[in-house]
Write a protein that holds these residues in place. Structure first.
Motif, PDB file in Angstrom:
ATOM      1  N   GLN A 163       0.880  -1.145   0.027  1.00 21.09           N
ATOM      2  CA  GLN A 163       0.086  -0.061  -0.072  1.00 21.09           C
ATOM      3  C   GLN A 163       0.878   1.031   0.031  1.00 21.09           C
ATOM      4  N   LEU A 164       1.621   1.350   0.913  1.00 23.63           N
ATOM      5  CA  LEU A 164       2.804   2.548   0.953  1.00 23.63           C
ATOM      6  C   LEU A 164       3.512   2.409  -0.557  1.00 23.63           C
TER       7      LEU A 164
ATOM      8  N   TYR B  65       2.454   1.661  -3.294  1.00 24.38           N
ATOM      9  CA  TYR B  65       1.500   2.372  -4.333  1.00 24.38           C
ATOM     10  C   TYR B  65       1.707   3.957  -4.189  1.00 24.38           C
ATOM     11  N   ILE B  66       1.503   4.515  -2.888  1.00 25.77           N
ATOM     12  CA  ILE B  66       1.789   5.787  -2.525  1.00 25.77           C
ATOM     13  C   ILE B  66       3.179   6.347  -3.178  1.00 25.77           C
TER      14      ILE B  66
ATOM     15  N   CYS C   4       3.378   6.936  -6.455  1.00 25.47           N
ATOM     16  CA  CYS C   4       2.566   8.033  -7.214  1.00 25.47           C
ATOM     17  C   CYS C   4       3.582   9.615  -6.768  1.00 25.47           C
ATOM     18  N   HIS C   5       4.666   9.214  -6.205  1.00 23.27           N
ATOM     19  CA  HIS C   5       5.245  10.375  -5.966  1.00 23.27           C
ATOM     20  C   HIS C   5       6.687  10.376  -6.325  1.00 23.27           C
TER      21      HIS C   5
ATOM     22  N   TYR D  96       4.205  17.171   3.232  1.00 19.72           N
ATOM     23  CA  TYR D  96       3.156  16.927   4.070  1.00 19.72           C
ATOM     24  C   TYR D  96       3.582  16.873   5.538  1.00 19.72           C
TER      25      TYR D  96
ATOM     26  N   GLN E   6      -1.414   8.221   5.391  1.00 22.57           N
ATOM     27  CA  GLN E   6      -2.849   8.321   4.589  1.00 22.57           C
ATOM     28  C   GLN E   6      -3.454   9.604   5.316  1.00 22.57           C
TER      29      GLN E   6
ATOM     30  N   LEU F  87      -1.854  12.936   4.084  1.00 25.02           N
ATOM     31  CA  LEU F  87      -2.284  13.110   2.423  1.00 25.02           C
ATOM     32  C   LEU F  87      -3.802  13.436   2.276  1.00 25.02           C
TER      33      LEU F  87
ATOM     34  N   MET G 137      -6.250  11.248   2.454  1.00 22.88           N
ATOM     35  CA  MET G 137      -6.807  10.247   1.958  1.00 22.88           C
ATOM     36  C   MET G 137      -7.952   9.444   2.990  1.00 22.88           C
TER      37      MET G 137
END
Ligand code: TYM
Length: 330
Positions: free
Chosen positions: A88-89, A91-92, A95-96, A166, A321, A324, A326
């Motif tokens: 999961q992280l 994927y995050i 995206c960065h 963030y 999350q 962000l 989310m």
């Protein structure tokens, strides 16, 4: 206690380069640091795998972690997929990560340059997943061989990017690359790294190699005609590689001491000493490996390792999350 994290991708059998460049340091540091040592099975499938072979390799990898001296009472040993927060992280992180950054990663670049076909998207983005592997745990240090340093540097850049965007989310980790043995070369072609994808199979010593076979590989290692045991990686890469192996397996003996011992002696005698050191280490590891396989140690280690890892990783993922935006904050 400061924290350390690293992992190995068991796409094949673990080899002497993995041991010298990485695994022996995990063992060395487990007393001094809180150690997280995981099996990077998500990274394995970035290239096609035979499921049956992968099963064997995964089990062997854990067994070898234990056989090389990692102690589950001190180190957290776990399988990457047992901690879902990695994907999961990952994927995050992906995206960065800029495509320009991924394009600069040498492993993917090399494969592209060799004209390899049908490379997967996972292989391209795997440095982002590796950043997630690391940043979930806020480690101070990441002990790796030289070839992984670039990935840890990208991880640092991503941590800084997140923190700037963030707020304070991640510790910025340092790669820990040893002075000796961080890049063990192939025995049959010392211009190339020792690696699992050695087609001839002569240049790579696997930790589970039959001792006779391993000895033969060392004795037929490519050297030079200088007839001088001298540490000079540029001009005598084969001999220097064997010196690095010998030094790493004998408490980091200084190169000068090895040179003095073999001054005026032939390469045959030097190679015999290297082969003795390699075989002694393999024998020690293999004896313990056989004990580990027939005990329940693997499952116990993986269960307790995953429990601790999940606690830390879930907390970090929730924090990310939330930062962000989310999550629906209730
Ligand atoms: P991997 O599986 O290719 O290699 C595991 C470790 O062994 C080191 N190594 C070597 N060291 C010296 N000489 C060699 N010839 C040699 N070959 C390999 C590697 O540098 C590495 O330290 N992407 C990583 C696995 C990974 C990881 C992580 C590592 C995934 N997530 C997070 C650290 C932190 C890899 O493919 O390593």
């Amino acid at each position: 206690m400061k924290r350390m994290l690293s992992g190995i991708k068991p796409t094949g059998q673990l080899h002497l380069g993995n041991y010298i460049g990485a695994l022996r340091h995990f063992v060395e540091y487990q007393d001094e640091y809180e150690m997280f040592a995981f099996i990077a099975n998500l990274h394995c499938i970035t290239v096609p795998q035979d499921p049956k072979e992968l099963q064997t390799n995964l089990r062997d990898c854990v067994a070898l972690y234990l056989a090389c001296g990692l102690d589950p009472a001190k180190a957290n040993i776990f399988l990457q997929t047992d901690v879902r927060a990695h994907a999961q992280l990952g994927y995050i992180m992906c995206c960065h990560t800029y495509m320009g950054e991924l394009n600069r990663m040498t492993q993917f670049k090399d494969k592209m340059a060799h004209g390899e076909k049908n490379l997967s998207g996972g292989l391209y983005t795997y440095p982002s997943l590796m950043a997630a592997d690391i940043l979930l745990y806020d480690p101070d240090y990441v002990p790796v061989g030289e070839d992984q340093k670039q990935h840890v540097e990208l991880t640092r850049d991503l941590a800084i990017r997140f923190n700037n965007r963030y707020g304070d989310l991640f510790k910025v980790p340092e790669p820990l690359v040893a002075k000796v043995g961080a890049r063990i070369m192939s025995l049959s072609d010392p211009s190339k790294k020792m690696s699992k994808s050695d087609e001839t199979n002569k240049g790579c010593i696997y930790l589970l190699d039959d001792l006779k076979k391993a000895r033969k590989k060392v004795m037929s290692a490519v050297t030079d005609n200088c007839a001088n045991v001298h540490f000079d990686p540029e001009n005598q890469p084969g001999i220097s590689n064997l010196m690095q192996i010998l030094s790493s397996l004998s408490d980091e003996r200084p190169m000068g001491e090895i040179e003095a011992e073999f001054a005026g002696k032939g390469y045959g005698e030097f190679k015999r000493s290297v082969a003795d050191a390699v075989c002694a280490k393999l024998e020690e590891i293999q004896t313990r490996y056989n004990e580990v396989l027939s005990s329940g140690e693997i499952d116990r280690a993986l269960n307790s390792g995953a429990e601790r890892a999940n606690l830390i990783a879930d907390e970090k993922l929730a924090k990310v999350q939330k930062a962000l935006g989310m999550e629906i904050i209730r």
